[in-house]
Design an enzyme around this catalytic site. Structure first.
Site, PDB file in Angstrom:
ATOM      1  N   SER A 135       0.907  -1.186  -0.017  1.00 51.04           N
ATOM      2  CA  SER A 135       0.055  -0.087   0.142  1.00 51.04           C
ATOM      3  C   SER A 135       0.889   1.250  -0.104  1.00 51.04           C
ATOM      4  O   SER A 135       1.774   1.572   0.743  1.00 51.04           O
ATOM      5  CB  SER A 135      -0.809  -0.110   1.247  1.00 51.04           C
ATOM      6  OG  SER A 135      -1.614   1.105   1.372  1.00 51.04           O
ATOM      7  N   LYS A 161      -1.037  -1.167  -4.583  1.00 52.51           N
ATOM      8  CA  LYS A 161      -2.295  -0.261  -4.168  1.00 52.51           C
ATOM      9  C   LYS A 161      -1.699   1.121  -3.987  1.00 52.51           C
ATOM     10  O   LYS A 161      -0.707   1.409  -3.104  1.00 52.51           O
ATOM     11  CB  LYS A 161      -2.853  -0.968  -2.969  1.00 52.51           C
ATOM     12  CG  LYS A 161      -3.796   0.051  -2.163  1.00 52.51           C
ATOM     13  CD  LYS A 161      -4.596  -0.575  -1.179  1.00 52.51           C
ATOM     14  CE  LYS A 161      -4.621   0.102   0.280  1.00 52.51           C
ATOM     15  NZ  LYS A 161      -5.473  -0.679   1.404  1.00 52.51           N
ATOM     16  N   LYS A 163      -2.715   5.111  -2.747  1.00 50.07           N
ATOM     17  CA  LYS A 163      -3.842   5.690  -1.865  1.00 50.07           C
ATOM     18  C   LYS A 163      -4.503   6.817  -2.838  1.00 50.07           C
ATOM     19  O   LYS A 163      -3.347   7.547  -3.609  1.00 50.07           O
ATOM     20  CB  LYS A 163      -3.406   6.372  -0.722  1.00 50.07           C
ATOM     21  CG  LYS A 163      -3.015   5.311   0.095  1.00 50.07           C
ATOM     22  CD  LYS A 163      -4.254   5.048   0.898  1.00 50.07           C
ATOM     23  CE  LYS A 163      -4.157   3.871   2.037  1.00 50.07           C
ATOM     24  NZ  LYS A 163      -5.210   3.337   2.672  1.00 50.07           N
ATOM     25  N   ASP A 188      -7.253   3.082  -3.402  1.00 47.52           N
ATOM     26  CA  ASP A 188      -7.996   3.003  -2.060  1.00 47.52           C
ATOM     27  C   ASP A 188      -8.191   4.459  -1.816  1.00 47.52           C
ATOM     28  O   ASP A 188      -7.303   5.219  -1.615  1.00 47.52           O
ATOM     29  CB  ASP A 188      -6.999   2.340  -0.958  1.00 47.52           C
ATOM     30  CG  ASP A 188      -7.832   2.174   0.539  1.00 47.52           C
ATOM     31  OD1 ASP A 188      -9.053   2.728   0.534  1.00 47.52           O
ATOM     32  OD2 ASP A 188      -7.176   1.768   1.277  1.00 47.52           O
ATOM     33  N   GLU A 213     -10.906   0.504  -3.626  1.00 47.20           N
ATOM     34  CA  GLU A 213     -11.229   0.204  -2.166  1.00 47.20           C
ATOM     35  C   GLU A 213     -11.949   1.501  -1.540  1.00 47.20           C
ATOM     36  O   GLU A 213     -11.708   2.651  -1.799  1.00 47.20           O
ATOM     37  CB  GLU A 213      -9.970  -0.145  -1.526  1.00 47.20           C
ATOM     38  CG  GLU A 213     -10.421  -0.684  -0.407  1.00 47.20           C
ATOM     39  CD  GLU A 213      -8.778  -1.068   0.499  1.00 47.20           C
ATOM     40  OE1 GLU A 213      -7.949  -1.165  -0.350  1.00 47.20           O
ATOM     41  OE2 GLU A 213      -8.698  -1.058   1.855  1.00 47.20           O
ATOM     42  N   ASP A 238     -13.697  -1.640   2.905  1.00 48.44           N
ATOM     43  CA  ASP A 238     -13.059  -1.728   4.013  1.00 48.44           C
ATOM     44  C   ASP A 238     -13.634  -1.260   5.163  1.00 48.44           C
ATOM     45  O   ASP A 238     -14.287  -2.024   5.806  1.00 48.44           O
ATOM     46  CB  ASP A 238     -11.642  -0.729   3.547  1.00 48.44           C
ATOM     47  CG  ASP A 238     -10.746  -0.976   4.830  1.00 48.44           C
ATOM     48  OD1 ASP A 238     -10.921  -1.098   6.083  1.00 48.44           O
ATOM     49  OD2 ASP A 238      -9.352  -0.239   4.646  1.00 48.44           O
ATOM     50  N   LYS A 262      -9.776  -6.775   8.113  1.00 45.37           N
ATOM     51  CA  LYS A 262      -8.768  -6.431   9.077  1.00 45.37           C
ATOM     52  C   LYS A 262      -9.272  -6.891  10.561  1.00 45.37           C
ATOM     53  O   LYS A 262     -10.420  -6.753  10.835  1.00 45.37           O
ATOM     54  CB  LYS A 262      -8.763  -5.188   9.113  1.00 45.37           C
ATOM     55  CG  LYS A 262      -8.213  -4.275   7.862  1.00 45.37           C
ATOM     56  CD  LYS A 262      -8.195  -2.725   7.871  1.00 45.37           C
ATOM     57  CE  LYS A 262      -7.598  -2.151   6.387  1.00 45.37           C
ATOM     58  NZ  LYS A 262      -7.605  -0.728   6.661  1.00 45.37           N
ATOM     59  N   GLY A 290      -4.109  -3.839   5.982  1.00 43.06           N
ATOM     60  CA  GLY A 290      -2.949  -3.658   6.989  1.00 43.06           C
ATOM     61  C   GLY A 290      -3.135  -2.161   7.488  1.00 43.06           C
ATOM     62  O   GLY A 290      -4.156  -1.516   7.244  1.00 43.06           O
TER      63      GLY A 290
HETATM   64  O1  OSB Z   1      -7.269   1.898   4.302  1.00 38.95           O
HETATM   65  O2  OSB Z   1      -6.043  -0.077   4.098  1.00 38.95           O
HETATM   66  C1  OSB Z   1      -6.146   1.304   4.843  1.00 38.95           C
HETATM   67  C2  OSB Z   1      -2.952   2.387   6.675  1.00 38.95           C
HETATM   68  C3  OSB Z   1      -3.869   3.049   7.862  1.00 38.95           C
HETATM   69  C4  OSB Z   1      -5.217   3.207   7.913  1.00 38.95           C
HETATM   70  C5  OSB Z   1      -5.925   2.402   6.738  1.00 38.95           C
HETATM   71  C6  OSB Z   1      -5.320   1.944   5.755  1.00 38.95           C
HETATM   72  C7  OSB Z   1      -3.997   1.872   5.761  1.00 38.95           C
HETATM   73  C8  OSB Z   1      -3.182   1.108   4.538  1.00 38.95           C
HETATM   74  C9  OSB Z   1      -1.934   0.510   5.101  1.00 38.95           C
HETATM   75  O3  OSB Z   1      -3.410   1.107   3.643  1.00 38.95           O
HETATM   76  C10 OSB Z   1      -1.640  -0.762   4.748  1.00 38.95           C
HETATM   77  C11 OSB Z   1      -0.285  -1.457   5.612  1.00 38.95           C
HETATM   78  O4  OSB Z   1      -0.336  -1.376   6.737  1.00 38.95           O
HETATM   79  O5  OSB Z   1       0.563  -1.598   4.782  1.00 38.95           O
HETATM   80 MG    MG Z   2      -8.483   0.768   3.097  1.00 43.50          MG
END
Ligand code: OSB
Ligand code: MG
Length: 368
Positions: A135, A161, A163, A188, A213, A238, A262, A290
């Site tokens: 991510s 992925k 953001k 995401d 996402e 999510d 999660k 994550g």
């Molecule tokens: O939306 O998946 C998410 C990190 C903090 C809060 C929300 C998210 C995330 C990540 C990080 O996308 C994923 C990771 O831990 O590598």
């Molecule tokens: Mg997410």
């Protein structure tokens, strides 16, 4: 089984690089660790609540309060025969799934250690390795983003992925797809859009993303169903999915085609497995999300990802992507094929480094 003691510690771990999402920037993680003593055996869990109530309403502080003042009193005089009962014992407390998961997952670790089994086996998982994706937070420029993706692909990661947020969505997706025509790519949005943005989100169809996402409201399953009808790209939920019923509703009304599970968001391994089983029966693939976890949370994510419906690469990546030094031994490593070997030692299968944990501890409370 009986829990005789819980040691709560808050450790501070600085991230190697700031992580930016549509809801904020994280530079330092404050991580509550939960050490339980169950019939003389230690188990470890991690609370994935954020520093701020932006991803969800839970924070480090609310989790500490809920564990100390509500979950521990429910547990302390209680006999149970398996960690699988803890989720129901905690059901009196509404929500606060991250607090619950911190304790529940620690008890699963202890039970697996008592039975001398890897946690993955105790949960019913069969994989010997899991597939790993990354991510990538919002970057200062497209060039910086391309450089990051290049590096992760070279390291072997199977899926990228990124953001996105309003103002940083179509262009980064277009740039990555033209530079990397064949990779497994997804975005995401962390709830940064509304249904009024459907025409913009529709443009993402052009880039053959494996999914988008959580584009819409964090608690708005219904609007995702309206959006999914307009998109070719599968929606993955999510933030919206906190329990089995949310997953059932989302699948039945067509709000998503994929679910990110999660442990913290759903309240631990028992709830996660129940959602997993539902998704499997409905042919909805899942993957493990994550929360910028330390090695303890990462280890639980690996164990969960061995269940059969975790068929898509998750956001479970190497310790060294986030931390100069993790708090477990060995650290989580990813092979050149983008896989993580599932440990075969009992419990979570990675040893917490107690000296390092103590030296990072800013707050500690013993419940007994
Ligand atoms: O939306 O998946 C998410 C990190 C903090 C809060 C929300 C998210 C995330 C990540 C990080 O996308 C994923 C990771 O831990 O590598
Ligand atoms: Mg997410």
């Amino acid at each position: 089984m009986h829990v005789s003691k819980i040691t709560l510690r808050e450790i501070h771990l600085p991230l190697i690089a700031p992580f930016q999402t549509s809801f904020g920037i994280t530079t330092l993680r404050r991580i509550p660790l939960v050490q339980v003593e169950v019939d003389g055996v230690a188990g470890w869990g991690e609370v994935t609540a954020g520093e701020d109530p932006y991803y969800s309403y839970e924070t480090v502080e609310t989790a500490w309060h809920i564990i100390r003042d509500f979950l521990w009193p429910m547990l302390k005089a209680r006999e149970f025969s398996s960690a699988s009962e803890i989720h129901d014992i905690f059901s009196h407390v509404r929500g606060h799934n991250m607090a619950k998961a911190g304790v529940e997952t620690a008890i699963w670790d202890a039970e697996a250690k008592q039975k001398n089994l890897p946690l993955a086996k105790l949960l019913g998982g069969a994989r010997e390795e899991i597939s790993s994706g990354v991510s990538i937070g919002i970057q200062p420029s497209i060039d910086a983003l391309i450089a990051k993706v290049e590096k992760e692909l070279a390291a072997g990661y199977q899926r990228i992925k990124i953001k996105i947020m309003p103002g940083s969505d179509i262009e980064p997706a277009r740039a990555l797809r033209s530079r990397f025509p064949r990779i497994r790519l997804m975005v995401d949005a962390n709830s940064a859009y509304t249904l009024a943005d459907a025409p913009l989100l529709k443009k993402l169809d052009e880039f053959f993303l494996i999914m988008i996402e959580q584009p819409l409201g964090h608690d708005d399953i219904y609007s995702h169903a309206q959006l999914q009808r307009q998109l070719d790209t599968p929606i993955c939920l999510d933030e919206c999915i906190h329990d089995y019923e949310h997953a059932r509703a989302a699948i039945e009304i067509g709000a998503c085609k994929i679910i990110n599970i999660k442990l913290g968001r759903v309240g631990g391994h028992t709830a996660a497995r129940k959602i997993h089983d539902l998704c499997q029966s409905k042919s909805v693939p899942v993957w493990c999300g994550g929360m910028l976890e330390s090695g303890i949370g990462r280890a639980h994510n690996i164990a969960m990802s061995t269940l059969p419906d975790f068929t898509l690469p998750g956001d479970v990546s190497a310790s060294k992507r986030y931390w100069t030094e993790d708090i477990i031994e060995p650290e989580v490593e990813v092979s050149a094929r983008g896989t993580i070997r599932v440990p075969t030692a009992p419990g979570i299968g990675y040893a917490p480094r107690l000296d390092r944990i103590e030296s990072l501890t800013k707050r500690r409370e013993v419940l007994e």
